[in-house]
Design a protein around this motif. Structure first.
Motif, PDB file in Angstrom:
ATOM      1  N   GLY A 119       0.885   5.348   0.430  1.00  0.00           N
ATOM      2  CA  GLY A 119       0.115   6.467   0.962  1.00  0.00           C
ATOM      3  C   GLY A 119       0.186   7.699   0.069  1.00  0.00           C
ATOM      4  O   GLY A 119       0.881   7.706  -0.957  1.00  0.00           O
ATOM      5  N   GLY A 120      -0.534   8.737   0.474  1.00  0.00           N
ATOM      6  CA  GLY A 120      -0.685   9.943  -0.334  1.00  0.00           C
ATOM      7  C   GLY A 120       0.617  10.590  -0.773  1.00  0.00           C
ATOM      8  O   GLY A 120       0.783  10.958  -1.944  1.00  0.00           O
ATOM      9  N   ASP A 142       5.573  10.631  17.254  1.00  0.00           N
ATOM     10  CA  ASP A 142       5.575  11.246  15.931  1.00  0.00           C
ATOM     11  C   ASP A 142       6.934  11.903  15.637  1.00  0.00           C
ATOM     12  O   ASP A 142       7.296  12.886  16.286  1.00  0.00           O
ATOM     13  CB  ASP A 142       4.454  12.301  15.887  1.00  0.00           C
ATOM     14  CG  ASP A 142       4.293  12.900  14.494  1.00  0.00           C
ATOM     15  OD1 ASP A 142       5.171  12.663  13.630  1.00  0.00           O
ATOM     16  OD2 ASP A 142       3.300  13.614  14.281  1.00  0.00           O
ATOM     17  N   THR A 184       5.034   4.517   3.439  1.00  0.00           N
ATOM     18  CA  THR A 184       4.638   5.856   3.827  1.00  0.00           C
ATOM     19  C   THR A 184       5.826   6.811   3.757  1.00  0.00           C
ATOM     20  O   THR A 184       6.818   6.510   3.094  1.00  0.00           O
ATOM     21  CB  THR A 184       3.951   5.801   5.217  1.00  0.00           C
ATOM     22  OG1 THR A 184       3.492   7.085   5.565  1.00  0.00           O
ATOM     23  CG2 THR A 184       4.877   5.275   6.303  1.00  0.00           C
ATOM     24  N   ASP A 185       5.701   7.969   4.431  1.00  0.00           N
ATOM     25  CA  ASP A 185       6.757   8.981   4.313  1.00  0.00           C
ATOM     26  C   ASP A 185       7.727   8.979   5.493  1.00  0.00           C
ATOM     27  O   ASP A 185       8.556   9.863   5.617  1.00  0.00           O
ATOM     28  CB  ASP A 185       6.135  10.375   4.121  1.00  0.00           C
ATOM     29  CG  ASP A 185       5.161  10.740   5.234  1.00  0.00           C
ATOM     30  OD1 ASP A 185       4.975   9.918   6.165  1.00  0.00           O
ATOM     31  OD2 ASP A 185       4.595  11.842   5.176  1.00  0.00           O
ATOM     32  N   LYS A 209      -1.179   8.709  13.501  1.00  0.00           N
ATOM     33  CA  LYS A 209      -1.927   8.423  12.267  1.00  0.00           C
ATOM     34  C   LYS A 209      -1.167   7.556  11.265  1.00  0.00           C
ATOM     35  O   LYS A 209      -1.642   7.333  10.153  1.00  0.00           O
ATOM     36  CB  LYS A 209      -2.385   9.724  11.622  1.00  0.00           C
ATOM     37  CG  LYS A 209      -1.262  10.576  11.098  1.00  0.00           C
ATOM     38  CD  LYS A 209      -1.829  11.670  10.212  1.00  0.00           C
ATOM     39  CE  LYS A 209      -0.696  12.454   9.611  1.00  0.00           C
ATOM     40  NZ  LYS A 209      -1.082  13.331   8.554  1.00  0.00           N
ATOM     41  N   TYR A 235       7.470   4.880  14.999  1.00  0.00           N
ATOM     42  CA  TYR A 235       8.437   5.452  15.937  1.00  0.00           C
ATOM     43  C   TYR A 235       7.861   5.516  17.345  1.00  0.00           C
ATOM     44  O   TYR A 235       6.644   5.380  17.538  1.00  0.00           O
ATOM     45  CB  TYR A 235       8.819   6.877  15.491  1.00  0.00           C
ATOM     46  CG  TYR A 235       9.793   6.909  14.339  1.00  0.00           C
ATOM     47  CD1 TYR A 235       9.386   6.538  13.062  1.00  0.00           C
ATOM     48  CD2 TYR A 235      11.118   7.298  14.529  1.00  0.00           C
ATOM     49  CE1 TYR A 235      10.273   6.562  11.994  1.00  0.00           C
ATOM     50  CE2 TYR A 235      12.021   7.330  13.473  1.00  0.00           C
ATOM     51  CZ  TYR A 235      11.591   6.956  12.207  1.00  0.00           C
ATOM     52  OH  TYR A 235      12.470   6.979  11.161  1.00  0.00           O
ATOM     53  N   LYS A 255       0.840  -1.198   0.000  1.00  0.00           N
ATOM     54  CA  LYS A 255       0.000   0.000   0.000  1.00  0.00           C
ATOM     55  C   LYS A 255       0.876   1.248   0.000  1.00  0.00           C
ATOM     56  O   LYS A 255       1.831   1.351   0.770  1.00  0.00           O
ATOM     57  CB  LYS A 255      -0.922  -0.014   1.226  1.00  0.00           C
ATOM     58  CG  LYS A 255      -1.807   1.230   1.342  1.00  0.00           C
ATOM     59  CD  LYS A 255      -1.282   2.203   2.364  1.00  0.00           C
ATOM     60  CE  LYS A 255      -2.040   3.526   2.377  1.00  0.00           C
ATOM     61  NZ  LYS A 255      -1.555   4.446   3.414  1.00  0.00           N
ATOM     62  N   GLY A 290       9.047   3.971   9.489  1.00  0.00           N
ATOM     63  CA  GLY A 290       8.332   2.926  10.217  1.00  0.00           C
ATOM     64  C   GLY A 290       7.545   3.552  11.344  1.00  0.00           C
ATOM     65  O   GLY A 290       7.243   4.748  11.314  1.00  0.00           O
TER      66      GLY A 290
END
Ligand code: ADP
Ligand code: ASP
Ligand code: MG
Length: 421
Positions: A8-9, A181, A172-173, A208, A178, A6, A176
Motif C-alpha cells: 500500500g501507499g 480501526d 499495509t501500515d 478501509k 482489527y 501488494k 492486520g
C-alpha cells in the motif's frame, strides 16, 4: 508457492520504504516462492493529483482524471522494479494495460471484466519478478481506467485469482484486520482470521483496510488473503471462508463511515410509484443509495422519505431530488451532512439474540441519539450525529468486549469515562 504481494501507499511512501519492500520481495523469492508484486502510488500521491486537477476544475472530466491518477502507480511500480534489480534480481514493472486488465468504461470506478496476464506469466516463467502498477486497467478501446479508491487491493486479488496464486498478501501500515480501526481505538485487537462475509461488511461499512470490491472478488474466486504489516514480521490476519469458531462470538468488529449524508423529502404522496420515481432518478446518476426509511402516513395521504448517500455525491443527489420534488408532491427537501454511520458486524449474530438491543442501549447510555437504523443478517448500522463517531465506536467496542484481553469475558466490566468530543 506463487504469492501475490501488494504494498500500500505508506509501504512505498519513500525511497527507503521502496528499498525495504524490494528486500522483502527478494527474501520471499529466496525462500523459494514465485512472487508477483502489486504496488499503490506513494502515500499522498493520488490525493495530490486530485488536488492539482481541482485547482483547475471542480468537476474535471473523468477520463482525464483516470489518466492522471494512473500515473501515481506507474511511478511507484517502476521505482520498485529498479530497487529489486539493484538487489541483483531481474524485475520489470508493468502497467494495467500491459498486464491485460480489461475493464468496463466506468471511469474512476471501473469494474474488471477479465485479465489476460500474459506478460506476467511470461515473466514468472523467465524468472523475472513482475511489479504491477495497481489501481488501473484499460477498456476494450484502449482508454485508461481506474478501479476506485483503494483499488490496488482489487488489482492484487484479481491478479491472484487470474494466476491461481496460492496466496494474496496485502502489506499495509497495521498488523492486520482489527476489531475496529486501531487508529481511533488503541485497545483494538488484531484478528487471526476473519470470514469473507464479515470482511465484506466491515469494508463496505467503512473499514478501509481492504477495498470492498477486492473482498467481493476474493470471496467469489476463493482467494486466500493475508493482511499484514510491511513494517514487521507479525503473522497478520487471514481472510477466508467462515468456520465454526467464528460463529461463537456475536460481534467481531465495529466500523464507522463519515462519508454519509441524509436527504429527507417531506410529505410525498403516499401512493404506488413515488419511491420508484425518486430512486430511479438517483440511480440513473450512478449514485449509490444506502439506508432508506419511509414511514406509513398517519393520514393516508402524505409521508416522509429519508435516505443516505455518500457525502461526495450529496449535492448531485440533492439537486436531482429537488428537481422531481414537485412531481412527488413533496413539501420540501432537506440535506443533512453532519452524520456518520457506526456499525457492528459478526456472523455470530445469526445465532445470538439481543445484539441490536445492546447496541442501542449502549448508544443511549452515552447520550447518542440514533437517527436511522439498518440491519442485515450479520450487521446492525446506526446513523448518528457525526460529532459522536469516535465516542460511539469506542463505547460499542468496549460494550461488546472486543478489546485486547477482553476475549475471555472474565473481567468485571470496565467503567467507561470517555469525554464526548
Ligand atoms: P494502504 O495504503 O496500505 O492501502 P489503507 O490506509 O488503505 O492502507 O488501510 C489501512 C488503514 O485502515 C489502517 O491504517 C487503519 O487506520 C484503517 N482501518 C480502518 N479500520 C480498520 C480495521 N478494522 N482494521 C485495521 N485497519 C483498519
Ligand atoms: N492510489 C490509489 C488510492 O489512493 C489506489 C490505492 O492506493 O489502492 O486510492
Ligand atoms: Mg488501501
Amino acid at each position: 508457492m506463487l504469492i501475490v504481494q501488494k504494498y500500500g501507499g505508506t509501504s512505498v511512501g519513500s525511497i527507503d520504504r521502496i528499498k525495504a519492500v524490494a528486500e522483502r520481495v527478494v527474501r520471499s523469492r529466496r525462500e523459494g516462492n514465485n512472487v508477483v508484486v502489486v504496488v499503490s502510488a506513494m502515500s499522498g500521491e493520488t490525493d495530490k493529483l486530485i488536488g492539482l486537477a481541482n485547482q483547475i476544475s471542480p468537476n474535471p472530466d473523468e477520463r482525464e482524471m483516470d489518466l492522471l491518477l494512473s500515473s501515481g502507480e506507474r511511478i511507484s511500480s517502476a521505482l520498485t522494479a529498479i530497487a529489486i534489480n539493484e538487489l541483483g534480481f531481474k524485475s520489470i514493472s508493468l502497467t494495467g494495460r500491459q498486464v491485460g486488465i480489461i475493464t468496463d468504461k466506468a471511469h474512476t470506478k471501473a469494474k474488471i471484466e477479465r485479465i489476460t496476464a500474459e506478460r506476467v506469466k511470461e515473466a514468472i516463467d523467465d524468472g523475472i519478478i513482475p511489479v504491477i502498477a495497481g489501481f488501473q486497467g484499460v477498456t476494450e478501446t484502449s482508454e485508461i481506467t481506474t478501479l476506485g479508491r483503494g483499488g490496488s487491493d482489487l488489482t492484487a486479488v484479481a491478479v491472484a485469482a487470474a494466476l491461481n496464486a496460492n496466496l494474496c498478501e496485502i502489506y499495509t501500515d497495521v498488523d492486520g484486520v482489527y476489531t475496529t480501526d486501531p487508529g481511533i481505538v488503541p485497545d483494538a485487537r488484531k484478528l487471526d482470521k476473519i470470514s469473507y462475509e464479515e470482511m465484506l461488511e466491515l469494508a463496505s461499512l467503512g473499514a478501509k483496510v481492504l477495498q470492498t470490491r477486492s473482498v467481493e472478488f476474493a470471496k467469489k474466486y476463493d482467494v486466500p488473503v493475508l493482511v499484514r504489516s510491511s513494517f514487521n514480521d507479525n503473522p497478520g490476519t487471514l481472510v477466508m471462508k467462515e468456520d465454526k469458531e467464528m460463529e461463537q462470538v456475536a460481534v467481531s468488529g465495529v466500523a464507522y463511515d463519515k462519508n454519509q449524508a441524509k436527504i429527507t423529502v417531506i410529505a410525498v404522496h403516499d401512493r404506488p410509484g413515488v419511491a420508484a420515481k425518486l430512486f430511479n432518478a438517483i440511480a440513473d446518476a450512478n449514485i449509490v443509495v444506502d439506508i432508506i426509511v419511509q414511514n406509513v402516513s398517519s393520514d393516508g395521504k402524505a409521508t416522509d422519505i429519508s435516505f443516505t448517500v455518500p457525502k461526495t455525491d450529496n449535492k448531485k443527489a440533492f439537486k436531482i431530488t429537488e428537481g422531481i420534488a414537485a412531481e412527488l408532491g413533496a413539501k420540501g427537501v432537506y440535506l443533512r451532512e453532519d452524520i456518520a454511520k457506526v456499525s457492528i458486524v459478526g456472523v455470530g449474530m445469526r445465532t445470538h439474540s439481543g445484539v441490536a438491543a445492546k447496541m442501542f442501549e449502549t448508544l443511549a447510555r452515552h447520550g447518542i441519539n440514533i437517527i436511522m437504523i439498518s440491519t442485515s443478517e450479520i450487521k446492525v448500522s446506526c446513523i448518528i450525529n457525526a460529532k459522536f463517531t469516535e465516542l460511539a465506536v469506542r463505547v460499542l467496542h468496549d460494550s461488546f468486549e472486543l478489546g485486547e484481553g477482553k476475549k475471555e469475558k472474565v473481567k468485571p466490566k470496565r467503567k467507561i469515562t470517555l469525554k464526548k468530543n
